[in-house]
Design a protein around this motif. Structure first.
Motif, PDB file in Angstrom:
ATOM      1  N   ALA A   1       0.836  -1.200   0.000  1.00  0.00           N
ATOM      2  CA  ALA A   1       0.000   0.000   0.000  1.00  0.00           C
ATOM      3  C   ALA A   1       0.864   1.240   0.000  1.00  0.00           C
ATOM      4  N   VAL A   2       0.419   2.247  -0.728  1.00  0.00           N
ATOM      5  CA  VAL A   2       1.061   3.559  -0.707  1.00  0.00           C
ATOM      6  C   VAL A   2      -0.034   4.617  -0.682  1.00  0.00           C
ATOM      7  N   ALA A   3       0.310   5.799  -0.224  1.00  0.00           N
ATOM      8  CA  ALA A   3      -0.629   6.909  -0.234  1.00  0.00           C
ATOM      9  C   ALA A   3       0.155   8.203  -0.351  1.00  0.00           C
TER      10      ALA A   3
ATOM     11  N   THR B   1       3.472  14.572  -1.121  1.00  0.00           N
ATOM     12  CA  THR B   1       4.193  13.907  -0.043  1.00  0.00           C
ATOM     13  C   THR B   1       3.676  12.488   0.165  1.00  0.00           C
ATOM     14  N   ALA B   2       4.585  11.526   0.223  1.00  0.00           N
ATOM     15  CA  ALA B   2       4.213  10.144   0.498  1.00  0.00           C
ATOM     16  C   ALA B   2       3.910   9.989   1.979  1.00  0.00           C
ATOM     17  N   ILE B   3       2.830   9.291   2.298  1.00  0.00           N
ATOM     18  CA  ILE B   3       2.461   9.043   3.681  1.00  0.00           C
ATOM     19  C   ILE B   3       2.286   7.542   3.900  1.00  0.00           C
ATOM     20  N   SER B   4       2.410   7.131   5.145  1.00  0.00           N
ATOM     21  CA  SER B   4       2.346   5.710   5.485  1.00  0.00           C
ATOM     22  C   SER B   4       0.949   5.150   5.246  1.00  0.00           C
ATOM     23  N   ALA B   5       0.888   3.900   4.812  1.00  0.00           N
ATOM     24  CA  ALA B   5      -0.396   3.244   4.557  1.00  0.00           C
ATOM     25  C   ALA B   5      -0.233   1.736   4.699  1.00  0.00           C
TER      26      ALA B   5
ATOM     27  N   TYR C   1      -9.736   9.983   0.501  1.00  0.00           N
ATOM     28  CA  TYR C   1      -9.973  10.751   1.717  1.00  0.00           C
ATOM     29  C   TYR C   1      -8.706  10.760   2.568  1.00  0.00           C
ATOM     30  N   GLY C   2      -8.237  11.936   2.956  1.00  0.00           N
ATOM     31  CA  GLY C   2      -7.042  12.027   3.782  1.00  0.00           C
ATOM     32  C   GLY C   2      -5.780  11.648   3.037  1.00  0.00           C
ATOM     33  N   GLY C   3      -5.814  11.695   1.730  1.00  0.00           N
ATOM     34  CA  GLY C   3      -4.688  11.286   0.886  1.00  0.00           C
ATOM     35  C   GLY C   3      -5.188  10.391  -0.236  1.00  0.00           C
ATOM     36  N   ILE C   4      -4.392  10.220  -1.257  1.00  0.00           N
ATOM     37  CA  ILE C   4      -4.760   9.364  -2.392  1.00  0.00           C
ATOM     38  C   ILE C   4      -4.144   7.987  -2.180  1.00  0.00           C
ATOM     39  N   ASP C   5      -4.988   6.995  -1.930  1.00  0.00           N
ATOM     40  CA  ASP C   5      -4.510   5.637  -1.677  1.00  0.00           C
ATOM     41  C   ASP C   5      -4.271   4.881  -2.977  1.00  0.00           C
TER      42      ASP C   5
ATOM     43  N   SER D   1       3.420  10.811  -9.559  1.00  0.00           N
ATOM     44  CA  SER D   1       3.881  11.966 -10.329  1.00  0.00           C
ATOM     45  C   SER D   1       5.280  11.763 -10.895  1.00  0.00           C
ATOM     46  N   ASP D   2       5.980  10.734 -10.420  1.00  0.00           N
ATOM     47  CA  ASP D   2       7.316  10.449 -10.935  1.00  0.00           C
ATOM     48  C   ASP D   2       7.229   9.925 -12.365  1.00  0.00           C
ATOM     49  N   SER D   3       8.164  10.353 -13.213  1.00  0.00           N
ATOM     50  CA  SER D   3       8.108  10.002 -14.640  1.00  0.00           C
ATOM     51  C   SER D   3       8.280   8.509 -14.899  1.00  0.00           C
ATOM     52  N   SER D   4       8.766   7.763 -13.913  1.00  0.00           N
ATOM     53  CA  SER D   4       8.933   6.312 -14.115  1.00  0.00           C
ATOM     54  C   SER D   4       7.607   5.573 -14.054  1.00  0.00           C
ATOM     55  N   TRP D   5       6.545   6.264 -13.599  1.00  0.00           N
ATOM     56  CA  TRP D   5       5.216   5.645 -13.545  1.00  0.00           C
ATOM     57  C   TRP D   5       4.389   6.136 -14.719  1.00  0.00           C
TER      58      TRP D   5
END
Length: 264
Positions: A68-70, A75-79, A109-113, A166-170
């Motif tokens: 999981a990422v968010a 900014t990356a946040i824990s998930a 909600y509270g970030g993009i999961d 948002s990174d160009s590798s994705w």
């Protein structure tokens, strides 16, 4: 002047070309990975501990780990990944309470999961199926299910260095709006719906993310399954019969060329 017989060599040339092409081509095996078999209500994996991604799920391939990422803004946040059995896989990020009542879905909600799927080999997705979703089951403001699919196209030997979309590798493979039964996708109000993915991209890493677009709605869904194709490398070693056929083709073309030269 006598006519040329060069056209006579074309069947041999075509046969040789087709044979060579088939010898170097890769095969693709289709599969479906079902996540509805994961334990209901169980925490599957933590963000950051990617070496411990859980290979839950079953199907014609089990060579996939789930993480999981968010992101909140850039900014990356824990998930963490949570499994809801027949409802599918969801995500709870650091801004959400896993003990509170709520869908605990992949949401905006509270970030993009996003769910990260790491396959043991390079694959191309052809479809995905969701379970609970906000389009069919509006709940406390979770009222949409717009979904984005990304594939990692980087070249680092150890995989992605960031899971920020948002990174160009994705590479964005596609945006899928209002996925659910009410938009004529397959399924019902409980099972959700499905969407086809049209791409020629193969990758070992895929993101299936809440879109979080500017339609003033909160996207939310749980992932039930993904389907796709695994690319298998060509054998690279032709069979003896193939070699013999190529040899005959070469001799045939040589004979026709000599006859053509002699008749000029």
């Amino acid at each position: 002047m006598k006519s040329s017989n060069t056209s006579a060599c074309r069947p041999w040339s075509i046969a040789a070309t087709v044979l060579l092409a088939s010898m170097g081509s890769a095969n693709a095996a289709s599969w479906t990975q079902d996540f509805s078999t994961c334990s209901n209500g169980a925490k599957v994996s933590n963000s950051g501990a990617y070496s411990a991604w859980d290979p839950c799920g079953s199907g014609t391939t089990t060579d996939v780990r789930v993480g999981a990422v968010a992101t909140s803004g850039s900014t990356a946040i824990s998930a963490s990944v949570y499994s809801w059995g027949g409802g599918g896989l969801g995500v709870v990020n650091v801004n959400e309470d896993p003990n509170a009542t709520g869908p605990h879905a992949v949401d905006s909600y509270g970030g993009i999961d996003a769910l990260v799927l790491n396959f043991a080999s390079t694959v191309s997705l052809s479809s995905f199926q969701i379970g609970w979703n906000g389009t069919d089951n509006s709940y406390n403001g979770y009222n949409d299910s717009d979904i984005s699919v990304y594939a990692w196209t980087g070249t680092a030997a150890n995989g992605p260095t960031t899971y920020n979309k948002s990174d160009s590798s994705w590479k964005l493979i596609g945006d899928y709006f209002d996925v659910g039964a009410s938009n004529n996708s397959s399924g019902n109000l409980v099972a959700g719906g499905s969407a086809g993915v049209s791409t020629t991209t193969f990758s070992s890493y895929w993101l299936i993310s809440a879109m979080g677009n500017s339609d003033s709605k909160i996207d939310a869904f749980k992932l039930l399954s993904v389907s796709g194709m695994t690319s298998t490398p060509p054998t690279g070693v032709p069979e003896p019969g193939s070699i013999a056929l190529l040899g005959l083709g070469a001799l045939g073309m040589l004979a026709v060329r000599r006859k053509t030269t002699a008749n000029r």
